[in-house]
Every structure is written in C-alpha cells, then in structure tokens.
Design a protein around this motif. Structure first.
Motif, PDB file in Angstrom:
ATOM      1  N   ILE A   1       0.842  -1.204   0.000  1.00 22.26           N
ATOM      2  CA  ILE A   1       0.000   0.000   0.000  1.00 22.26           C
ATOM      3  C   ILE A   1       0.877   1.254   0.000  1.00 22.26           C
ATOM      4  CG2 ILE A   1      -1.648   1.313   1.389  1.00 22.26           C
ATOM      5  CD1 ILE A   1      -2.838  -1.415   2.219  1.00 22.26           C
ATOM      6  N   GLY A   2       1.963   1.234   0.742  1.00 23.51           N
ATOM      7  CA  GLY A   2       2.887   2.372   0.728  1.00 23.51           C
ATOM      8  C   GLY A   2       3.499   2.598  -0.640  1.00 23.51           C
ATOM      9  N   GLY A   3       3.852   1.526  -1.317  1.00 25.11           N
ATOM     10  CA  GLY A   3       4.397   1.653  -2.671  1.00 25.11           C
ATOM     11  C   GLY A   3       3.379   2.193  -3.652  1.00 25.11           C
ATOM     12  N   MET A   4       2.140   1.728  -3.530  1.00 29.92           N
ATOM     13  CA  MET A   4       1.082   2.220  -4.420  1.00 29.92           C
ATOM     14  C   MET A   4       0.796   3.698  -4.171  1.00 29.92           C
ATOM     15  SD  MET A   4       0.209  -0.162  -6.457  1.00 29.92           S
ATOM     16  CE  MET A   4      -1.341   0.382  -7.090  1.00 29.92           C
TER      17      MET A   4
ATOM     18  N   GLY B   1       3.640   5.743  -5.583  1.00 27.34           N
ATOM     19  CA  GLY B   1       3.566   5.805  -7.038  1.00 27.34           C
ATOM     20  C   GLY B   1       2.483   6.750  -7.524  1.00 27.34           C
ATOM     21  N   ILE B   2       1.336   6.727  -6.863  1.00 24.11           N
ATOM     22  CA  ILE B   2       0.227   7.612  -7.251  1.00 24.11           C
ATOM     23  C   ILE B   2       0.600   9.067  -7.002  1.00 24.11           C
ATOM     24  CG2 ILE B   2      -2.131   8.287  -6.637  1.00 24.11           C
ATOM     25  CD1 ILE B   2      -2.665   5.266  -6.162  1.00 24.11           C
ATOM     26  N   ILE B   3       1.232   9.352  -5.864  1.00 24.19           N
ATOM     27  CA  ILE B   3       1.658  10.724  -5.585  1.00 24.19           C
ATOM     28  C   ILE B   3       2.692  11.183  -6.604  1.00 24.19           C
ATOM     29  CG2 ILE B   3       2.925  12.149  -3.922  1.00 24.19           C
ATOM     30  CD1 ILE B   3       1.512  10.544  -1.713  1.00 24.19           C
ATOM     31  N   GLY B   4       3.630  10.302  -6.963  1.00 24.79           N
ATOM     32  CA  GLY B   4       4.624  10.650  -7.978  1.00 24.79           C
ATOM     33  C   GLY B   4       4.001  10.948  -9.329  1.00 24.79           C
ATOM     34  N   ILE B   5       3.016  10.171  -9.734  1.00 21.74           N
ATOM     35  CA  ILE B   5       2.345  10.406 -11.011  1.00 21.74           C
ATOM     36  C   ILE B   5       1.584  11.726 -10.980  1.00 21.74           C
ATOM     37  CG2 ILE B   5       0.465   9.579 -12.497  1.00 21.74           C
ATOM     38  CD1 ILE B   5       1.439   6.734 -11.856  1.00 21.74           C
ATOM     39  N   ILE B   6       0.920  12.017  -9.864  1.00 21.48           N
ATOM     40  CA  ILE B   6       0.179  13.280  -9.754  1.00 21.48           C
ATOM     41  C   ILE B   6       1.129  14.468  -9.836  1.00 21.48           C
ATOM     42  CG2 ILE B   6      -1.165  14.700  -8.149  1.00 21.48           C
ATOM     43  CD1 ILE B   6      -2.541  12.097  -7.248  1.00 21.48           C
ATOM     44  N   ILE B   7       2.253  14.411  -9.143  1.00 22.30           N
ATOM     45  CA  ILE B   7       3.233  15.502  -9.210  1.00 22.30           C
ATOM     46  C   ILE B   7       3.771  15.651 -10.621  1.00 22.30           C
ATOM     47  CG2 ILE B   7       5.532  16.223  -8.419  1.00 22.30           C
ATOM     48  CD1 ILE B   7       4.788  14.995  -5.694  1.00 22.30           C
ATOM     49  N   PHE B   8       4.052  14.545 -11.291  1.00 24.97           N
ATOM     50  CA  PHE B   8       4.540  14.593 -12.668  1.00 24.97           C
ATOM     51  C   PHE B   8       3.512  15.221 -13.593  1.00 24.97           C
ATOM     52  CE2 PHE B   8       4.869  12.436 -16.818  1.00 24.97           C
ATOM     53  CZ  PHE B   8       6.118  12.901 -17.194  1.00 24.97           C
ATOM     54  N   LEU B   9       2.251  14.836 -13.449  1.00 22.81           N
ATOM     55  CA  LEU B   9       1.207  15.400 -14.304  1.00 22.81           C
ATOM     56  C   LEU B   9       0.999  16.882 -14.039  1.00 22.81           C
ATOM     57  CD1 LEU B   9      -1.414  12.527 -14.302  1.00 22.81           C
ATOM     58  CD2 LEU B   9       0.085  13.224 -16.173  1.00 22.81           C
ATOM     59  N   ILE B  10       1.073  17.308 -12.781  1.00 24.26           N
ATOM     60  CA  ILE B  10       0.950  18.726 -12.481  1.00 24.26           C
ATOM     61  C   ILE B  10       2.083  19.508 -13.112  1.00 24.26           C
ATOM     62  CG2 ILE B  10       1.084  20.408 -10.582  1.00 24.26           C
ATOM     63  CD1 ILE B  10      -0.536  18.414  -8.900  1.00 24.26           C
ATOM     64  N   ALA B  11       3.304  18.958 -13.054  1.00 15.33           N
ATOM     65  CA  ALA B  11       4.454  19.644 -13.654  1.00 15.33           C
ATOM     66  C   ALA B  11       4.304  19.750 -15.158  1.00 15.33           C
ATOM     67  CB  ALA B  11       5.736  18.904 -13.298  1.00 15.33           C
ATOM     68  N   ILE B  12       3.777  18.710 -15.806  1.00 20.43           N
ATOM     69  CA  ILE B  12       3.602  18.744 -17.261  1.00 20.43           C
ATOM     70  C   ILE B  12       2.482  19.697 -17.650  1.00 20.43           C
ATOM     71  CG2 ILE B  12       2.768  17.366 -19.207  1.00 20.43           C
ATOM     72  CD1 ILE B  12       4.392  15.093 -18.221  1.00 20.43           C
TER      73      ILE B  12
END
Length: 88
Positions: free
Chosen positions: A68-71, A74-85
C-alpha cells in the motif's frame, strides 16, 4: 524470506483483481473471459493469503503495509509529474 513471498502474493492478488475487474468490465466478449479468469485467480490467491495460518502472520501485515505504501507513493509521484507537465 516470508516477507518476500507475502509481498509477492499480495501484489499478485491485488493486480489480478484489478486487472480482472477492468478487463471483464471494459473488454470485448473474448477478453471478458480472460478478465473473469484473472478475477478467479485473484480470488484464489486472496483465499490462500487470508487463511488463518497466513493471515495472523506478521509478514502478511508487513507486506500489506509495504504494498500500500508503494502504491500511494507511485500515485503521488504520477500526480506531481502530471501537475508539472500541465503547468509547463
């Protein structure tokens, strides 16, 4: 070694359940059968993982926490990446 096996089983179980749900709902007639097979495999792994001798083991709870921590990471990383893009 028990932690690695538990993490692998929990990861496989959640992946099979997730894929099975998505494929059986969104798939065509041929792929819906594959989705149902994935769901059955996920349920079988879930049954094995939640047997009383496996469920009470501390490695099971550690593997759930790690997965659950890994998931969540990963979700937080994807959200940050999408916000940056989106902002660029």
């Amino acid at each position: 070694m028990d932690l690695i096996i538990s993490m692998g089983l929990v990861g496989a179980m959640l992946s099979m359940l997730g894929m099975g749900l998505l494929i059986s709902y969104y798939g065509s007639s041929k792929t819906r059968n594959v989705g149902i097979v994935f769901l059955l495999i996920g349920v079988a792994i879930a049954y094995y993982v939640t047997l009383p001798e496996n469920y009470a083991d501390i490695a099971f709870w550690n593997s759930m926490l790690a997965f659950i921590g890994g998931m969540v990471g990963g979700i937080i990383g994807i959200i940050i990446f999408l916000i940056a893009i989106i902002k660029s």
